[in-house]
Design a protein around this motif. Structure first.
Motif: not given
Length: 610
Positions: A1-24
């Motif tokens: 089970m991922l901790s809340k802190k790790l989940k938040k860190k992962i989600q920030k990375k996912i959000n950055r990736c989403q912006i790039i993929i959406s633009n492309e």
């Protein structure tokens, strides 16, 4: 089970990736679960393999739950489509931020999307789709015959048995297959004949496909594949072997990949004991190969799964060719390439003579008739001339009958041409013209505001001469001056629309493959007989060669003879898409401002750099 802190860190990375993929891609992401999941940080560009991803996915969900996988070429992301949102959610919760399949072993970052990604390999997973001309016969050999064929072969690295290649072990019979050229040396037959047991295959083939009753192979290559081994994409040399190529799969099934020159890509699943017949387009116009890996991604009903490879042996039978290839797949044909290379060399050696005989002399002969057919200016050329500032000096290089020199009174038009007779037409119209060669313009450097060269450069016989003509135009242009060049396009039907040249073909059913050799069709009395061996084009049909002779038929009425027709042959180099831009890009002082296709011509607008 991922901790809340790790989940938040992962989600920030996912959000950055989403912006790039959406633009492309324009893909929309959502927080709510859907049946589509995007792997945001791993794809073909990061080295993630489809089989590796699917093996991990199928650890968490049933095979039947997965519908598709999309790996866009050259991208660091991919997507999965599940049959239900529930199954997608199971995979998401089990893998997101946990599965270590990303680049350098980092965990996968996943997100729900409104749709799946579009893969370049549309139709890649359609197991029922085969390249044109390909025949696959499942269960061609039974287990007993398969066992005997496998026992016959010693898949070792011993030189006597044929040797070892980087991707597999191999044995040759009849003739050695030379992998550097995908050919054989017909003067060096092997002592090792094709095993007699192979004769059991042919009656069954003839029964199913009587059209191949003539096929008795001269050469056999046996390949032994361990799991993880493959063979690079290739096409068996056209000139070496007849159609078809026949291959038998033993020991294990495998996926063979086929690609054509248009970018189509199909996987063909070869079952154990199956016979593959590569004929027609699939033999000549598609490469085939096996990607080295230990698992294949295959469709199972309406879903995807991974299948581990086993030890496989292939028997590939070929019949030697005794004539040059006559296929229509020039980009993969060695015969076509060899002939093209010979013509290119001949052109290099005889360029000036060819242009003299099949350009300059011909235009002097046909000048009056040619001028009568060249009276309507082309709209986009006129638009270029009308865009020039008032008082501009414009030079028409290869002006012909001068039809572009008198259409715009706001500018001063000068013309030059090699043809004496066409220049006489110009002077009779009171136009400012002189005689010269476009390879050496008799004008001062930086002396004109604009140049046009309409249907001229394609009459020059080598890249070097075409480049020199463009360089001369650049030399005489003033800084910031502009030039317009038109050349004939090889493709006369761009954007699925025929050019006016093709539309004027009164025989709509005339074959587009009617090409013939000048040396075989022209006699010594033909006025336009070529000084070099080049294909003679059939007028009003699609071009099949780049360097060719195009007929101009002229009645002999002016010579006060009977109304017979004389045929004159004009040399042309017709341009592939992008070729003119690349050629202009080799001239340092010029930049391509615009390029376009106009009625069977490739066109560029150039600007001289300061």
């Amino acid at each position: 089970m991922l901790s809340k802190k790790l989940k938040k860190k992962i989600q920030k990375k996912i959000n950055r990736c989403q912006i790039i993929i959406s633009n492309e891609t324009g893909l929309q992401f959502t927080d709510a679960p859907t049946e589509n999941i995007v792997i945001c940080n791993a794809g073909l560009a990061t080295g993630l393999q489809q089989e590796t991803l699917l093996e991990e996915v199928l650890r968490h969900v049933a095979t039947s739950s997965l519908e598709n996988v999309a790996f866009p070429t050259g991208k660091s992301y991919c997507s999965l489509r599940f049959k239900s949102t529930e199954m997608a959610q199971v995979a998401y919760e089990a893998m997101n931020g946990i599965a270590p399949l990303g680049q350098d072993g980092c965990v996968l970052l996943m997100a729900y999307s409104s749709r799946e990604l579009v893969s370049d390999d549309a139709g890649f997973w359609k197991s029922d789709q085969l390249p044109p001309g390909l025949i696959l016969i499942p269960d061609f050999v039974g287990k007993q015959l398969e066992s005997e064929l496998l026992e016959l072969i010693e898949c070792t690295n011993d030189e006597k048995s044929g040797g070892s290649l980087k991707h597999r072990r191999v044995q040759h019979f009849g003739y050695e297959f030379l992998y550097g050229s995908n050919n054989v040396d017909k003067s060096k037959p092997l002592d090792r004949a094709i095993p007699a047991i192979c004769d059991l295959l042919w009656p069954k083939l003839y029964e199913k496909y009587p059209m191949y009753s003539w096929f008795i192979p001269d050469q056999l290559t046996v390949n032994c594949y361990e799991p993880g081994q493959g063979i690079p994409p290739h096409v068996d040399t056209h000139s070496a072997f007849r159609d078809p190529i026949i291959s038998l799969s033993l020991g294990s099934e495998i996926l063979m990949e086929f690609r054509d020159t248009r970018g189509n890509h199909l996987n063909v699943d070869l079952p154990r004991g199956s016979l593959l017949i590569m004929s027609g387009e699939s033999r000549y116009g598609w490469t085939h190969g096996i990607t080295p890996r230990k698992m294949d991604t295959v469709r199972l009903g309406n879903s995807l799964t991974v299948r581990k490879r086993g030890f496989r042996v292939s028997y590939t039978f070929r019949k030697l060719q005794d004539v040059s290839c006559q296929c229509q797949f020039s980009s993969l044909c060695d015969t076509f390439k060899q002939e093209a290379e010979i013509r290119k060399q001949h052109l290099q050696e005889n360029a000036a003579q060819l242009e003299q005989e099949n350009v300059h002399k011909v235009y002097n002969e046909i000048a009056k008739h040619f001028s009568e057919t060249r009276h309507s200016p082309w709209p986009r050329v006129l638009a270029f001339l009308n865009s020039l500032p008032v008082g501009s000096i414009m030079l028409d290089v290869g002006c012909g009958n001068g039809k572009y020199l008198s259409d715009n009174e706001r500018i001063t038009g000068l013309g030059c041409d090699r043809s004496d007779e066409l220049l006489k037409v110009c002077t009779s119209r009171g136009l400012n013209v002189l005689q010269c060669d476009c390879l050496a313009l008799p004008f001062r450097s930086a002396s004109v505001d604009a140049c046009i060269s309409i249907a001229v450069i394609h009459h020059l016989a080598t890249d070097e001469r075409r480049q020199r003509a463009i360089t001369e135009m650049g030399r005489v242009l003033r800084p910031e001056g502009r030039a317009l060049i038109y050349v004939w396009a090889k493709n006369q039907a761009a954007n699925a629309k025929q050019s006016s040249y093709l539309r004027q073909n009164k025989r709509a059913n005339r074959s587009q493959q009617q090409q013939f050799d000048a040396s075989e069709t022209l006699n010594e009395t033909d006025p336009g007989a070529a000084s070099t061996v080049l294909p003679v084009h059939t007028n009003r049909t699609q071009f099949q060669h780049q360097d060719l002779l195009v007929p101009w038929k002229l009645r002999d009425l002016e010579r006060k003879e009977h109304a017979t027709k004389a045929t004159f042959l004009r040399y042309y180099h017709v341009f592939e898409e992008g070729e003119l831009e690349r050629l202009c890009g080799t001239v340092p002082q010029l930049s391509v401002e615009e390029s376009y296709y106009d009625q069977g011509n490739w066109c560029v607008v150039l600007r001289k750099n300061c």
